[in-house]
Write an enzyme that holds these catalytic residues in place. Structure first.
Site, short mmCIF file in Angstrom:
data_model
loop_
_atom_site.label_atom_id
_atom_site.label_comp_id
_atom_site.label_asym_id
_atom_site.label_seq_id
_atom_site.Cartn_x
_atom_site.Cartn_y
_atom_site.Cartn_z
N PRO A 170 -27.11 -26.70 -21.10
CA PRO A 170 -25.80 -27.02 -20.53
C PRO A 170 -25.80 -28.40 -19.87
O PRO A 170 -26.87 -28.93 -19.54
CB PRO A 170 -25.58 -25.95 -19.46
CG PRO A 170 -26.61 -24.91 -19.70
CD PRO A 170 -27.71 -25.52 -20.47
N GLY A 182 -30.36 -31.81 -16.82
CA GLY A 182 -31.43 -32.81 -16.75
C GLY A 182 -31.98 -33.26 -18.09
O GLY A 182 -33.13 -33.70 -18.17
N GLU A 238 -3.85 -14.36 -1.73
CA GLU A 238 -5.31 -14.43 -1.51
C GLU A 238 -5.83 -13.16 -0.85
O GLU A 238 -6.92 -12.68 -1.19
CB GLU A 238 -5.67 -15.66 -0.66
CG GLU A 238 -5.37 -17.00 -1.32
CD GLU A 238 -5.93 -17.15 -2.73
OE1 GLU A 238 -7.01 -16.57 -3.01
OE2 GLU A 238 -5.28 -17.80 -3.56
P1 ADP Z 1 -27.64 -33.83 -18.86
O1 ADP Z 1 -28.11 -35.00 -19.62
O2 ADP Z 1 -28.39 -32.57 -19.19
O3 ADP Z 1 -26.16 -33.60 -18.87
P2 ADP Z 1 -28.58 -35.35 -16.68
O4 ADP Z 1 -29.97 -35.56 -17.08
O5 ADP Z 1 -27.65 -36.48 -16.93
O6 ADP Z 1 -27.99 -34.06 -17.33
O7 ADP Z 1 -28.54 -34.95 -15.17
C1 ADP Z 1 -27.69 -35.55 -14.26
C2 ADP Z 1 -28.34 -35.70 -12.92
O8 ADP Z 1 -28.61 -34.44 -12.34
C3 ADP Z 1 -29.66 -36.40 -12.98
O9 ADP Z 1 -29.50 -37.76 -12.92
C4 ADP Z 1 -30.37 -35.85 -11.75
O10 ADP Z 1 -30.01 -36.58 -10.61
C5 ADP Z 1 -29.82 -34.46 -11.61
N1 ADP Z 1 -30.72 -33.45 -12.17
C6 ADP Z 1 -30.48 -32.64 -13.20
N2 ADP Z 1 -31.51 -31.83 -13.43
C7 ADP Z 1 -32.46 -32.13 -12.54
C8 ADP Z 1 -33.77 -31.64 -12.27
N3 ADP Z 1 -34.33 -30.66 -12.99
N4 ADP Z 1 -34.46 -32.21 -11.26
C9 ADP Z 1 -33.92 -33.20 -10.54
N5 ADP Z 1 -32.70 -33.69 -10.74
C10 ADP Z 1 -31.96 -33.18 -11.72
ZN ZN Z 2 -5.13 -15.99 -7.50
#
Ligand code: ADP
Ligand code: ZN
Length: 651
Positions: A244, A248, A467
C-alpha cells in the site's frame, strides 16, 4: 462516522532535484528580443521613413510642371519614388516635408502608385513633352525586396512557431521542471549520484524486517558482483516492491542505493506516459542507456502500474497505444540487458494484481517483495526513527502513540511527527508534548479542525444528535471497535465525527459486518427518531453503507440467497467487458438482497436507539454543551460497554 482517513504524502527529497539530462542551456530570450525588435521596426518604418504618397495629378501639376523633379525610381514595377531637386525643396510646395536630416538628402520625397509600367511611361512621356520639352527626367528601374511585406508574411508564422515552442516547453517541463523542447524525448529520471550521495540507509527504514533481508542480497551484489558471478550465479534483474502507499517502497529503494553507494535513477511510471506519442518509449530507452553507462546502478520506477497495467485490459473505447508502446519498450529493455551488467531495476506498485503478466515473467520482475502496513511493534520503530530529529517533552509516550495509531502507514507516522512539531511550534512550546502528537493524529485522520465554520443552532442540534446516534448505536453493538470520543467540531469537510480505535485484524465476520452497517446508520436513525425528519447530512454514511453491503453480497459471499459465490475479479480481466460477470437475473437478486440487508440493518438500529432513547437525548445535550465528549463521559451516560475496552484507550 464521518472520519475518513486522509493521508498527505510528503515525499520530497531535496537532494534529487538535480536533473541529469541536457543542461538548462537553451535560453529562448533572444528570440523574444528579436521578435519585439522586428515588430517595432516594422511599425517604425511604416510611420516614420515612409515618404508621402501623392497622386499623378499632383505630381504632374505641381512638381513636373515646375521643373522640380530630379529623378524617378520605379520600384518593383509597382510604384515610383520621386526625388525633388535639392535647391527646390525650399519652395512652399514642399513645406510639409520634414526638413534637413537624411530625409532631405538621399531618400525619395514622395511615392506614386503606378498602374503599370507601360501606362506610367506613356503618361510621363506625354507630360514631359507638354511641360518640359527640352529637359529629360532621369527614370531608373529597381527590384527591391520589401522587408515590410516579407515581415507581414513571416510575422504571423513566427508567432505561431513561438507559441508552439511555449507549448512544448510547458509539456516537456511538466513533470519535474527540467525539460525543454530539445530533450522531451529524453528521460527525465532523477539521478542521485555518488557525489550527491543518497544519505538514506537501512537505519532510516524501520520495521519491514523481511523485506530488508531480501533487499540486502541486492545490496551485496551491487557491492561485490564478483563473488556472485564467479560462481555462475544470476542476480535478479528486476525486483517488484508491492504494498500500500506510504509503506516505504520508495524509501526502501533509496536505502538500497544508499547502502550500495551506487547511482540511483528514479522515475515515476506516470511520467513515461505523456501527451506525445512515442515519448514514453524513448524515455525508457534513454533511462536504460544512462543507467548502463553508470553501472553498477539502480533504476527505480515508482507507480509502475501506470505503464504496466495489463494490456488486454484496455477497454474497447479507450485503448491506450502510447502506454502499450511504453510497456513494450520497457519489456524490450529488460530483456535486452544481460543478467550481470550491474543494473538492477526496482519497481513499486500497490496493485500487483493489475500488472501485465509479461512484466512478471522470469527474467523480468520475477522477484516480489511485499511490504505490509506496520504492526504495533513496527509502528513503534517507525515512530522512533521519525522522532529522532524532534525535540520531545518528557511526557511523550512512544509506545502509547504506536498503539493508538492502528492502520497507519509509515508515511502517516512521519506525517504525525512533523505535524506535531508544527503544532507545538505554533503554540511556542519548548518541546513537543504528547497532546501535540494526539492532535496531529486526529488532524491526519479527520482533517483540520475548523472551529470558525459557521453553522446555525438548528444544524448544530442535528449534527449533535446524529453523532450521538453513531455513538449510542456502536456502544451497544458488540462487534464495533472501541469508541474513543465523539465531537461536533467541524473538521475537514465533515461537521462532526465519532472516533474509533480500530482493532488490528485481517478478517471480518458477518456479524461484525452487520454491526458496522448498523453503527454507520446510527446517525440517520437518530435524526429520524429525534426530529421525525431526515437530512442530507448522512450522505457519507449512506454511501459507505451501500458500498459495504454490495461487497458483502457480491464479493464476500455473505448472503444466504446467493450463497458462497464471489464476483470479485482479482485479475481485473472483467473490466474489459462492458457488462457485469453475472446475468441480469443475478444482478436483480443482488440489488434486492443489498436493499433488504440495508433496510433490515436500519430497522435494527432504530429499535436499538429507541430502546436507549433517553441516553441518546442526554448524550446529544452534552455534545451541544461540550462539543467534544470523551470516554469518561460516554461511560457516565451509556454505562460500561459490553465490549471490553483496551487498556491503552483509557489514557
Ligand atoms: P511508498 O513509496 O510506499 O508510497 P514512501 O517510501 O514514499 O512510500 O514513504 C513515504 C515516507 O514515509 C518516507 O519518506 C518515510 O518518511 C516514511 N516511511 C514509510 N515507511 C517507513 C518505514 N518503514 N520506516 C521509516 N519511515 C517510513
Ligand atoms: Zn454520520
Amino acid at each position: 462516522m464521518d472520519n475518513e482517513k486522509k493521508i498527505n504524502k510528503e515525499t520530497n527529497f531535496s537532494e534529487e532535484k538535480k536533473p541529469t539530462t541536457l543542461p538548462e542551456g537553451y535560453k529562448p530570450n533572444w528570440i523574444y528580443v528579436l521578435f519585439i525588435f522586428l515588430i517595432l521596426f516594422s511599425i517604425f518604418s511604416r510611420t516614420v521613413s515612409k515618404p508621402k504618397e501623392i497622386t499623378w495629378l499632383t505630381f504632374e501639376q505641381t512638381m513636373l510642371s515646375a521643373h522640380d523633379v530630379a529623378k524617378i525610381v520605379v520600384v518593383n514595377k509597382a510604384f515610383a519614388e520621386i526625388y525633388i531637386k535639392k535647391d527646390r525643396l525650399s519652395s512652399v510646395n514642399y513645406k510639409d516635408l520634414p526638413q534637413g536630416g537624411y530625409m532631405a538628402e538621399s531618400n525619395p520625397h514622395y511615392t506614386l502608385q503606378i498602374g503599370s509600367v507601360e501606362s506610367f511611361e506613356s503618361k510621363l512621356q506625354q507630360a514631359q513633352q507638354t511641360f518640359l520639352p527640352e529637359e529629360r527626367v532621369e527614370v531608373a528601374y529597381q527590384n527591391r525586396t520589401d522587408w515590410i511585406v516579407v515581415l507581414s508574411y513571416i510575422l504571423p508564422f513566427g508567432l505561431l512557431v513561438l507559441f508552439w515552442m511555449f507549448m512544448l516547453r510547458g509539456i516537456g517541463r511538466s513533470p519535474m521542471g527540467s525539460g525543454s523542447i530539445f530533450n522531451f524525448g529524453k528521460s527525465t529520471a532523477k539521478l542521485m549520484d555518488k557525489d550527491t550521495k543518497s544519505t538514506i540507509t537501512f537505519k532510516d527504514v524501520a520495521g519491514l524486517r523481511e523485506a530488508k533481508r531480501e533487499v540486502e542480497e541486492i545490496v551485496d551484489f551491487l557491492k561485490n558482483p564478483k563473488t556472485y558471478t564467479k560462481l555462475g550465479a544470476k542476480i535478479p534483474k528486476g525486483v517488484m516492491l508491492v504494498g500500500p502507499t506510504g509503506t516505504g517502497k520508495t524509501l526502501m529503494a533509496k536505502a538500497v542505493a544508499g547502502e550500495a553507494q551506487v547511482p540511483f535513477f528514479s522515475l515515476s511510471g506516470s511520467e513515461f506516459v505523456e501527451m506525445f506519442v512515442g515519448v514514453g518509449a524513448s524515455r525508457v530507452r534513454d533511462l536504460f542507456k544512462q543507467a548502463k553507462e553508470k553501472a553498477p546502478s539502480i533504476i527505480f520506477i515508482d507507480e509502475i502500474d501506470a505503464v504496466g497495467r495489463s494490456r488486454s485490459k484496455a477497454n474497447a473505447f479507450q485503448s491506450n497505444d502510447e502506454r502499450e508502446n511504453t510497456l513494450n519498450q520497457l519489456l524490450t529493455e529488460l530483456d535486452g540487458f544481460g543478467t550481470n551488467t550491474g543494473v538492477i531495476v526496482l519497481a513499486a506498485t500497490n496493485r500487483a494484481d493489475i500488472l501485465d503478466k509479461a512484466l512478471l515473467r522470469p527474467g523480468r520482475f520475477d522477484r516480489h517483495i511485499y511490504l505490509e502496513l506496520p504492526t504495533k511493534e513496527e509502528r513503534l520503530e517507525i515512530f522512533e526513527v521519525h522522532l529522532r530529529p524532534i525535540k520531545k517533552a518528557k511526557d511523550v509516550d512512544v509506545k502509547l502513540l504506536a498503539s493508538l495509531s492502528p492502520g497507519f502507514s509509515g508515511a502517516d507516522i512521519a506525517n504525525i511527527c512533523n505535524e506535531a512539531a508544527l503544532i507545538a511550534a505554533r503554540k511556542k512550546k519548548e518541546a513537543v508534548e504528547q497532546e501535540d502528537f494526539m492532535e496531529a493524529r486526529d488532524r491526519i485522520v479527520g482533517g483540520l479542525e475548523r472551529k470558525g465554520k459557521i453553522i446555525s443552532p438548528k444544524e448544530k442540534e442535528i449534527v449533535a444528535y446524529h453523532e450521538a446516534g453513531h455513538a449510542v448505536a456502536s456502544w451497544f453493538l458488540k462487534n464495533v471497535d472501541a469508541l474513543v470520543k465523539v465531537s461536533i467540531i467541524p473538521r475537514g469537510k465533515s461537521l462532526g465525527s465519532a472516533w474509533y480505535l480500530p482493532e488490528e485484524h485481517q478478517i471480518v465476520t458477518k456479524a461484525k459486518f452487520i454491526d458496522l452497517l448498523c453503527a454507520t446508520l446510527g446517525g440517520r436513525a437518530a435524526e429520524e427518531i429525534m426530529f421525525n425528519e431526515v437530512s442530507s447530512g448522512a450522505l457519507d454514511d449512506l454511501e459507505k453503507v451501500t458500498k459495504q453491503a454490495y461487497t458483502m453480497v457480491a464479493y464476500y459471499g455473505l448472503n444466504d440467497k446467493i450463497g458462497p459465490m464471489s464476483f470479485y475479479d482479482s485479475t481485473g480481466e472483467n473490466e474489459r467487458f462492458l457488462g457485469k460477470p453475472y446475468s441480469e437475473n443475478m444482478a436483480m437478486i443482488i440489488d434486492k438482497e443489498v436493499q433488504a440487508l440495508i433496510i433490515s440493518s436500519y430497522n435494527r438500529t432504530i429499535e436499538l436507539l429507541l430502546k436507549h432513547q433517553n441516553k441518546l437525548e442526554s448524550l446529544g445535550q452534552l455534545l451541544l454543551k461540550k462539543e467534544v465528549v470523551y470516554l469518561e463521559d460516554l461511560e457516565k451516560i451509556l454505562g460500561k460497554r459490553i465490549k471490553e475496552i483496551p487498556a491503552h484507550v483509557r489514557d
